[in-house]
Design a protein around this motif. Structure first.
Motif, PDB file in Angstrom:
ATOM      1  N   SER A  69      28.411  69.152  41.884  1.00 29.36           N
ATOM      2  CA  SER A  69      26.981  69.418  42.076  1.00 29.36           C
ATOM      3  C   SER A  69      26.477  70.053  40.788  1.00 29.36           C
ATOM      4  N   HIS A  70      25.323  69.583  40.325  1.00 32.88           N
ATOM      5  CA  HIS A  70      24.888  69.950  38.983  1.00 32.88           C
ATOM      6  C   HIS A  70      23.399  69.692  38.833  1.00 32.88           C
ATOM      7  N   PRO A  71      22.773  70.251  37.796  1.00 37.17           N
ATOM      8  CA  PRO A  71      21.368  69.917  37.504  1.00 37.17           C
ATOM      9  C   PRO A  71      21.280  68.514  36.921  1.00 37.17           C
ATOM     10  N   ASN A  72      20.082  67.995  36.841  1.00 35.94           N
ATOM     11  CA  ASN A  72      19.883  66.631  36.361  1.00 35.94           C
ATOM     12  C   ASN A  72      20.257  66.465  34.891  1.00 35.94           C
ATOM     13  N   SER A  73      20.369  67.559  34.165  1.00 37.50           N
ATOM     14  CA  SER A  73      20.722  67.503  32.748  1.00 37.50           C
ATOM     15  C   SER A  73      22.199  67.184  32.525  1.00 37.50           C
ATOM     16  N   GLN A  74      23.006  67.233  33.586  1.00 43.70           N
ATOM     17  CA  GLN A  74      24.430  66.944  33.478  1.00 43.70           C
ATOM     18  C   GLN A  74      24.755  65.648  34.217  1.00 43.70           C
ATOM     19  N   SER A  75      25.925  65.096  33.930  1.00 35.02           N
ATOM     20  CA  SER A  75      26.362  63.894  34.629  1.00 35.02           C
ATOM     21  C   SER A  75      27.849  63.673  34.397  1.00 35.02           C
ATOM     22  N   LEU A  76      28.472  62.893  35.265  1.00 38.51           N
ATOM     23  CA  LEU A  76      29.847  62.445  35.049  1.00 38.51           C
ATOM     24  C   LEU A  76      29.875  61.156  34.244  1.00 38.51           C
ATOM     25  N   PHE A  77      28.869  60.311  34.480  1.00 48.05           N
ATOM     26  CA  PHE A  77      28.768  59.044  33.767  1.00 48.05           C
ATOM     27  C   PHE A  77      27.367  58.492  33.944  1.00 48.05           C
ATOM     28  N   HIS A  78      27.014  57.511  33.112  1.00 48.38           N
ATOM     29  CA  HIS A  78      25.767  56.769  33.272  1.00 48.38           C
ATOM     30  C   HIS A  78      26.054  55.296  33.002  1.00 48.38           C
ATOM     31  N   VAL A  79      25.600  54.428  33.863  1.00 42.39           N
ATOM     32  CA  VAL A  79      25.749  52.994  33.658  1.00 42.39           C
ATOM     33  C   VAL A  79      24.992  52.580  32.395  1.00 42.39           C
ATOM     34  N   GLY A  80      25.617  51.702  31.597  1.00 42.40           N
ATOM     35  CA  GLY A  80      24.977  51.210  30.387  1.00 42.40           C
ATOM     36  C   GLY A  80      25.219  52.062  29.163  1.00 42.40           C
ATOM     37  N   THR A  81      26.002  53.138  29.303  1.00 43.37           N
ATOM     38  CA  THR A  81      26.336  53.988  28.158  1.00 43.37           C
ATOM     39  C   THR A  81      27.849  53.984  27.956  1.00 43.37           C
ATOM     40  N   SER A  82      28.285  54.378  26.783  1.00 43.90           N
ATOM     41  CA  SER A  82      29.720  54.437  26.500  1.00 43.90           C
ATOM     42  C   SER A  82      30.371  55.566  27.291  1.00 43.90           C
TER      43      SER A  82
END
Length: 233
Positions: A55-68
């Motif tokens: 669980s995290h703010p929108n500024s963080q992520s585990l991954f994003h589709v279309g990015t390396s």
């Protein structure tokens, strides 16, 4: 007619009320949520390595589709190692729950965990076995502010870091998976080096040759691969 003093006092009172109201609205938008989360492996014969739920703010992520893929995502997708992703989120102030199933999540099985968080987005990842660099994932799902039960179908993704050759020499070999031998490789090079929807395993029925060391009757799969149920309390 109001005096200037009365008017000024009234204006100040209105300003104080506006500031107080704004503060209350800001405070109400930052609230702790208790989440009960259940993950079900919806595949026939694909296994999930230890899960990472963040669980995290929108500024963080585990991954994003279309990015390396990050190095941390690569480690998870190719070898099931969630420690790098876990540290990435934790060090940035997010909350993580590691391995709620206490190991491998078998086909058809479920695991449930409870998370208390003040963050507004939820993500998940775990490697899919047997694959080269496939993983089940959830990317920055916005946690509803309204109490209730929500169901999300989870897809399998390809990290884009390894060719999907489907050879036993290129994948983890746990004892609960039976591989064939002598495959020549379904793919010999990476066709898409960005994170993308996984096309699924091809496999074949030749256990001593053919292209793949995977069985098309046992290991073939299509999306979605998991069901996630989130109860916001």
């Amino acid at each position: 007619m109001k005096s200037l003093t009365a008017y000024s006092s009234l204006s100040i009172n209105k300003l104080n009320f506006a500031i107080l109201t704004g503060s209350l609205l800001l405070t109400s938008s930052i609230h702790a949520a208790e989440l009960e989360i259940t993950i079900t492996n919806a595949t026939k014969n694909i296994y999930f390595t230890p899960l990472l739920i963040a669980s995290h703010p929108n500024s963080q992520s585990l991954f994003h589709v279309g990015t390396s893929a990050s190095e941390q995502l690569k480690s998870m997708a190719e070898g099931g190692d969630i420690s790098g992703l876990s540290s990435l989120i934790s060090n940035a102030g997010g909350d993580v729950t590691e391995n709620p199933a206490s190991g491998i999540l078998d086909p058809g099985q479920s695991t449930t965990t409870t998370i208390n968080t003040t963050h507004n987005h939820l993500s998940l990842s775990a490697m899919l076995l047997p694959t080269n660099d496939g993983f089940v994932g959830l990317d920055s799902w916005e946690i509803p502010s309204k109490a209730g039960t929500y169901t999300i179908m989870l897809n399998g993704y390809d990290a884009g870091t390894e060719a999907n050759d489907e050879l036993s020499s290129s994948m983890p070999n746990p004892p609960f998976i039976t591989f064939g031998l002598g495959g020549t490789g379904v793919e010999t090079s990476i066709h898409n080096n960005k994170v993308h929807i996984h096309p699924g395993t091809v496999g074949d029925t030749n256990q001593t040759g053919g292209q793949s060391d995977l069985s098309s009757t046992d290991h073939r799969w299509l999306n979605p691969v998991a069901i996630m149920t989130v109860t916001v309390k």
